[in-house]
Scaffold this motif. Structure first.
Motif, mmCIF file in Angstrom:
data_model
loop_
_atom_site.group_PDB
_atom_site.id
_atom_site.type_symbol
_atom_site.label_atom_id
_atom_site.label_comp_id
_atom_site.label_asym_id
_atom_site.label_seq_id
_atom_site.Cartn_x
_atom_site.Cartn_y
_atom_site.Cartn_z
ATOM 1 N N TRP A 85 5.025 8.292 5.605
ATOM 2 C CA TRP A 85 3.737 6.470 4.198
ATOM 3 C C TRP A 85 4.156 5.816 5.290
ATOM 4 N N GLN A 88 3.810 5.089 9.268
ATOM 5 C CA GLN A 88 2.258 4.982 9.249
ATOM 6 C C GLN A 88 1.840 3.827 8.914
ATOM 7 N N SER A 89 2.009 3.329 7.436
ATOM 8 C CA SER A 89 1.626 2.073 6.999
ATOM 9 C C SER A 89 2.454 0.728 6.271
ATOM 10 N N LYS A 92 1.470 -3.065 7.359
ATOM 11 C CA LYS A 92 -0.283 -3.347 6.845
ATOM 12 C C LYS A 92 0.540 -3.684 5.704
ATOM 13 N N TYR A 93 1.252 -4.087 4.482
ATOM 14 C CA TYR A 93 2.261 -4.436 3.475
ATOM 15 C C TYR A 93 2.260 -5.710 4.391
ATOM 16 N N PRO A 217 -0.229 3.404 -3.456
ATOM 17 C CA PRO A 217 -1.276 3.108 -2.613
ATOM 18 C C PRO A 217 -2.644 4.181 -2.461
ATOM 19 N N PHE A 218 -3.386 4.206 -1.804
ATOM 20 C CA PHE A 218 -3.936 5.502 -1.531
ATOM 21 C C PHE A 218 -3.705 6.136 -0.448
ATOM 22 N N ASP A 219 -2.853 5.839 0.341
ATOM 23 C CA ASP A 219 -2.411 6.664 2.044
ATOM 24 C C ASP A 219 -1.253 6.740 0.966
ATOM 25 N N LEU A 220 -0.066 6.751 0.647
ATOM 26 C CA LEU A 220 0.672 7.275 -0.205
ATOM 27 C C LEU A 220 0.686 8.292 -0.690
ATOM 28 N N GLU A 222 -2.171 10.284 -0.566
ATOM 29 C CA GLU A 222 -2.722 11.252 -0.020
ATOM 30 C C GLU A 222 -2.133 12.114 0.630
ATOM 31 N N GLN A 223 -0.134 11.165 0.965
ATOM 32 C CA GLN A 223 0.099 11.977 1.864
ATOM 33 C C GLN A 223 1.302 12.438 0.760
ATOM 34 N N LYS A 226 -0.931 16.235 0.680
ATOM 35 C CA LYS A 226 -0.753 16.958 1.557
ATOM 36 C C LYS A 226 0.828 17.723 1.538
#
Length: 236
Positions: A85, A88-89, A92-93, A217-220, A222-223, A226
């Motif tokens: 994460w 990839q992200s 953004k922060y 965070p949403f993408d964390l 999600e990771q 997964k």
């Protein structure tokens, strides 16, 4: 009572996470001899976690985790997801968030500050809550689990703790309360993803609600989901 030992027992290991695989399998084998037939296979493979989950892959995962120690496995998987994460992200922060993330490393996921007794008990609560969320643990199934736990090589105090947790309602708010670090949030969400069999909206709602309560965070989130699925697929 050692909560760490209870967590490892819950996921299939009878002693500490430093226990080697042959010793672990030997103890698990002796425990399985005392469990009612219908549950023996699952408990031998993954301790008390295997008695709760309906997903066969999760039972096998717990069995593999037993050879290392549940807490160590969770920490490693959560750190792997966090690292992916971050790559990839991270950009953004904000600077403050990026500075906080830079202090997170593999050791911080398994430190005594992260895996304190209170948090390890919260991990057990999270697995129980997730397993209940898919609705397969009815009154009859719960009684079968109680009978199996009663015959396992656990102290009376450990059994009483587990019986109490099984009987009580564990809310998402209770799980999230006091879980502040990104390491703890990640591990708590990951273990919930492993313990729940997501095949309907109610189960996904449990995970979504937990992610929201933890302010992940949403993408964390999600990771982490997964990563959990990957671990289950590898165990299958």
């Amino acid at each position: 009572m050692s909560i760490q030992n209870l967590l490892n027992q819950f996921m299939g290991s009878s002693d500490s996470a430093n226990q080697n695989a042959p010793q672990s399998q030997s103890v698990l084998g002796s425990i399985s001899n005392n469990i009612p037939g219908g549950l023996a296979g699952g408990a031998a493979a993954g301790g008390l976690m295997a008695l709760l989950v309906s997903n066969k892959s999760a039972r096998k995962f717990a069995g593999k985790a037993a050879t290392v120690g549940g807490a160590a496995v969770l920490g490693g998987l959560a750190f792997s997801a966090f690292s992916n994460w971050k790559k990839q992200s991270g950009s953004k922060y904000s600077a403050d968030t990026s500075a906080q993330m830079s202090k997170v490393n593999q050791q911080s996921f398994s430190s005594s500050a992260t895996l304190n007794d209170d948090f390890q008990l919260t991990l057990i609560k999270a697995m129980i809550a997730a397993a209940k969320a898919d609705g397969h643990i009815d009154e009859a199934e719960q009684q079968r689990i109680f009978e199996a736990v009663e015959q396992m090589a656990l102290s009376d105090e450990a059994k009483a703790t587990l019986f109490q947790l099984m009987r009580q309602t564990i809310t998402i708010g209770e799980l999230a309360n006091g879980v502040d670090s990104i390491e703890q949030k990640s591990e708590l969400y990951l273990v919930s993803c492993i313990a729940i069999n997501v095949d309907n909206s109610a189960e996904q709602a449990h995970l979504d609600g937990l992610a929201y309560a933890l302010r992940l965070p949403f993408d964390l989130a999600e990771q982490l989901q997964k990563q959990a699925q990957q671990a289950l697929d590898q165990a299958a």
